[in-house]
Scaffold this motif. Sequence first.
Motif, PDB file in Angstrom:
ATOM      1  N   LYS A  33      24.076   0.127  78.161  1.00  0.00           N
ATOM      2  CA  LYS A  33      23.995  -0.855  79.245  1.00  0.00           C
ATOM      3  C   LYS A  33      23.809  -0.197  80.618  1.00  0.00           C
ATOM      4  CE  LYS A  33      26.651  -4.390  76.779  1.00  0.00           C
ATOM      5  NZ  LYS A  33      27.820  -5.297  76.813  1.00  0.00           N
ATOM      6  N   VAL A  34      23.099   0.925  80.650  1.00  0.00           N
ATOM      7  CA  VAL A  34      22.753   1.604  81.892  1.00  0.00           C
ATOM      8  C   VAL A  34      21.231   1.574  82.035  1.00  0.00           C
ATOM      9  CG1 VAL A  34      22.777   3.806  83.138  1.00  0.00           C
ATOM     10  CG2 VAL A  34      24.784   3.090  81.817  1.00  0.00           C
ATOM     11  N   THR A  35      20.738   1.393  83.247  1.00  0.00           N
ATOM     12  CA  THR A  35      19.306   1.412  83.487  1.00  0.00           C
ATOM     13  C   THR A  35      18.914   2.630  84.311  1.00  0.00           C
ATOM     14  OG1 THR A  35      19.413   0.144  85.533  1.00  0.00           O
ATOM     15  CG2 THR A  35      19.221  -1.100  83.496  1.00  0.00           C
ATOM     16  N   SER A  36      17.650   3.011  84.222  1.00  0.00           N
ATOM     17  CA  SER A  36      17.107   4.066  85.076  1.00  0.00           C
ATOM     18  C   SER A  36      15.697   3.677  85.491  1.00  0.00           C
ATOM     19  CB  SER A  36      17.082   5.422  84.350  1.00  0.00           C
ATOM     20  OG  SER A  36      16.068   5.441  83.358  1.00  0.00           O
ATOM     21  N   MET A  37      15.264   4.188  86.647  1.00  0.00           N
ATOM     22  CA  MET A  37      13.912   3.962  87.135  1.00  0.00           C
ATOM     23  C   MET A  37      13.243   5.313  87.316  1.00  0.00           C
ATOM     24  SD  MET A  37      13.803   0.685  87.269  1.00  0.00           S
ATOM     25  CE  MET A  37      12.273   0.393  88.132  1.00  0.00           C
ATOM     26  N   THR A  38      11.998   5.436  86.861  1.00  0.00           N
ATOM     27  CA  THR A  38      11.278   6.706  86.921  1.00  0.00           C
ATOM     28  C   THR A  38       9.873   6.482  87.460  1.00  0.00           C
ATOM     29  OG1 THR A  38      12.479   7.508  84.978  1.00  0.00           O
ATOM     30  CG2 THR A  38      10.513   8.723  85.615  1.00  0.00           C
ATOM     31  N   VAL A  39       9.471   7.276  88.430  1.00  0.00           N
ATOM     32  CA  VAL A  39       8.087   7.308  88.894  1.00  0.00           C
ATOM     33  C   VAL A  39       7.372   8.410  88.122  1.00  0.00           C
ATOM     34  CG1 VAL A  39       6.549   7.624  90.858  1.00  0.00           C
ATOM     35  CG2 VAL A  39       8.780   6.530  91.175  1.00  0.00           C
ATOM     36  N   GLU A  40       6.292   8.073  87.436  1.00  0.00           N
ATOM     37  CA  GLU A  40       5.608   9.016  86.568  1.00  0.00           C
ATOM     38  C   GLU A  40       4.118   9.092  86.915  1.00  0.00           C
ATOM     39  OE1 GLU A  40       7.963   8.766  82.379  1.00  0.00           O
ATOM     40  OE2 GLU A  40       6.744   7.011  82.904  1.00  0.00           O
ATOM     41  N   ALA A  41       3.642  10.290  87.185  1.00  0.00           N
ATOM     42  CA  ALA A  41       2.213  10.531  87.369  1.00  0.00           C
ATOM     43  C   ALA A  41       1.729  11.380  86.205  1.00  0.00           C
ATOM     44  CB  ALA A  41       1.953  11.251  88.685  1.00  0.00           C
ATOM     45  N   GLU A  42       0.611  11.005  85.602  1.00  0.00           N
ATOM     46  CA  GLU A  42       0.187  11.637  84.358  1.00  0.00           C
ATOM     47  C   GLU A  42      -1.326  11.752  84.283  1.00  0.00           C
ATOM     48  OE1 GLU A  42       0.140   9.489  80.380  1.00  0.00           O
ATOM     49  OE2 GLU A  42       1.917  10.742  80.158  1.00  0.00           O
ATOM     50  N   ARG A  43      -1.786  12.794  83.646  1.00  0.00           N
ATOM     51  CA  ARG A  43      -3.199  12.934  83.299  1.00  0.00           C
ATOM     52  C   ARG A  43      -3.286  13.231  81.810  1.00  0.00           C
ATOM     53  NH1 ARG A  43      -7.404  17.614  85.417  1.00  0.00           N
ATOM     54  NH2 ARG A  43      -9.199  16.931  84.207  1.00  0.00           N
ATOM     55  N   ALA A  44      -4.146  12.522  81.088  1.00  0.00           N
ATOM     56  CA  ALA A  44      -4.299  12.700  79.644  1.00  0.00           C
ATOM     57  C   ALA A  44      -5.767  12.914  79.315  1.00  0.00           C
ATOM     58  CB  ALA A  44      -3.768  11.476  78.895  1.00  0.00           C
ATOM     59  N   LEU A 242       8.622  12.014  88.201  1.00  0.00           N
ATOM     60  CA  LEU A 242       9.726  12.062  89.145  1.00  0.00           C
ATOM     61  C   LEU A 242      10.724  10.995  88.725  1.00  0.00           C
ATOM     62  CD1 LEU A 242       7.698  12.314  92.487  1.00  0.00           C
ATOM     63  CD2 LEU A 242       8.762  14.179  91.193  1.00  0.00           C
ATOM     64  N   GLY A 243      11.929  11.407  88.327  1.00  0.00           N
ATOM     65  CA  GLY A 243      12.862  10.462  87.748  1.00  0.00           C
ATOM     66  C   GLY A 243      14.033  10.149  88.651  1.00  0.00           C
ATOM     67  N   LEU A 244      14.317   8.876  88.821  1.00  0.00           N
ATOM     68  CA  LEU A 244      15.479   8.417  89.567  1.00  0.00           C
ATOM     69  C   LEU A 244      16.239   7.414  88.707  1.00  0.00           C
ATOM     70  CD1 LEU A 244      13.827   7.801  93.056  1.00  0.00           C
ATOM     71  CD2 LEU A 244      15.289   9.714  92.401  1.00  0.00           C
ATOM     72  N   SER A 245      17.534   7.635  88.520  1.00  0.00           N
ATOM     73  CA  SER A 245      18.316   6.772  87.641  1.00  0.00           C
ATOM     74  C   SER A 245      19.489   6.174  88.407  1.00  0.00           C
ATOM     75  CB  SER A 245      18.864   7.566  86.450  1.00  0.00           C
ATOM     76  OG  SER A 245      17.824   8.203  85.754  1.00  0.00           O
ATOM     77  N   GLN A 246      19.687   4.879  88.273  1.00  0.00           N
ATOM     78  CA  GLN A 246      20.767   4.196  88.981  1.00  0.00           C
ATOM     79  C   GLN A 246      21.652   3.466  87.975  1.00  0.00           C
ATOM     80  OE1 GLN A 246      19.658   1.091  91.713  1.00  0.00           O
ATOM     81  NE2 GLN A 246      21.541   1.306  92.877  1.00  0.00           N
ATOM     82  N   ALA A 247      22.963   3.629  88.104  1.00  0.00           N
ATOM     83  CA  ALA A 247      23.884   2.968  87.191  1.00  0.00           C
ATOM     84  C   ALA A 247      23.933   1.462  87.473  1.00  0.00           C
ATOM     85  CB  ALA A 247      25.288   3.566  87.326  1.00  0.00           C
ATOM     86  N   LEU A 248      23.560   0.680  86.498  1.00  0.00           N
ATOM     87  CA  LEU A 248      23.662  -0.773  86.579  1.00  0.00           C
ATOM     88  C   LEU A 248      24.376  -1.264  85.315  1.00  0.00           C
ATOM     89  CD1 LEU A 248      20.074  -1.619  87.908  1.00  0.00           C
ATOM     90  CD2 LEU A 248      22.210  -1.643  89.198  1.00  0.00           C
ATOM     91  N   ARG A 249      25.508  -0.673  85.075  1.00  0.00           N
ATOM     92  CA  ARG A 249      26.248  -0.967  83.847  1.00  0.00           C
ATOM     93  C   ARG A 249      26.786  -2.394  83.881  1.00  0.00           C
ATOM     94  NH1 ARG A 249      28.185   2.614  80.272  1.00  0.00           N
ATOM     95  NH2 ARG A 249      27.900   4.311  81.779  1.00  0.00           N
ATOM     96  N   GLN A 250      26.536  -3.138  82.795  1.00  0.00           N
ATOM     97  CA  GLN A 250      26.994  -4.513  82.697  1.00  0.00           C
ATOM     98  C   GLN A 250      28.419  -4.547  82.132  1.00  0.00           C
ATOM     99  OE1 GLN A 250      24.177  -6.645  80.325  1.00  0.00           O
ATOM    100  NE2 GLN A 250      22.541  -6.477  81.827  1.00  0.00           N
ATOM    101  N   LYS A 251      29.195  -5.492  82.608  1.00  0.00           N
ATOM    102  CA  LYS A 251      30.577  -5.622  82.134  1.00  0.00           C
ATOM    103  C   LYS A 251      30.611  -6.475  80.874  1.00  0.00           C
ATOM    104  CE  LYS A 251      32.625  -5.257  86.735  1.00  0.00           C
ATOM    105  NZ  LYS A 251      33.508  -5.888  87.729  1.00  0.00           N
TER     106      LYS A 251
END
Length: 251
Positions: A33-44, A242-251
């Motif tokens: 029950k934790v979320t994270s947000m990530t900015v990702e740049a990619e070349r394939a 580039l990864g950024l994670s924020q705790a949004l834990r649900q009760k």
Amino acid sequence: MKLLNRITLCLLLLAATSASAMVGGPLFCVGNKVTSMTVEAERATFDVPMSNSLTGVGGTQSQRLFLTGRYGLADFVDAQVKFGAADLDFDEFNNGFSPFASSPSLAWGAGLKAGLPFTSKFQINAGVSYVGFGAEGEVTRSGRTVSNKYMWQEVQPAVTIGYRISEVTPYLGAVKTYLVGKRDFEVSYQGESLEAASGSESYSDGEQPISPLVGLEWHLPDGYSVTGEASSGENGNWSISLGLSQALRQK
């Protein structure tokens, strides 16, 4: 490129506004029950069949930019969704036609990942991800023009092993890409439509090789993390996130 630059700025501003309470990182599972947000740049980059009716392959490359959200379904099971932009280029298109290049367009994706922790610092992850986007462009030769609309889709199962050493987590693994989708095309000659030569075809390419990958996640203060990853084989691709994670834990 202007569109990609604008999206990059918007995503970085969005990430900065949510960075006050950060936990975890994009490599290991984020937690129940934790979320994270990530900015990702990619070349394939892939070598793909030119057409169902033609032999040979053509080289393609695609640049992508995503904002990816992950949610912990359980302690070691994550689901993810992503939205952003992607483009698609062919270095040669069908029997000598000029290169195909699309502008950036809306892209989306989803995925599921499960982790097997041996210790708090050592974890094996197995998952599958999906990416899809549309791509439009024209190719020409000797007065003949082919207008193409692709529904480009990738399915990628992967396995990684990571071990956290102080503030860094090196990892390695393997990934396999399956390409599926559809191509609609309209053919014209000197501005006159050739309906008999136009049509659509579905494509499915399961011949992409299994590619080794290696990466490093660097954990910064306040919960920030930066991840660099590369995979290579007959069809190499590299990605930087580039990864950024924020705790949004649900009760």
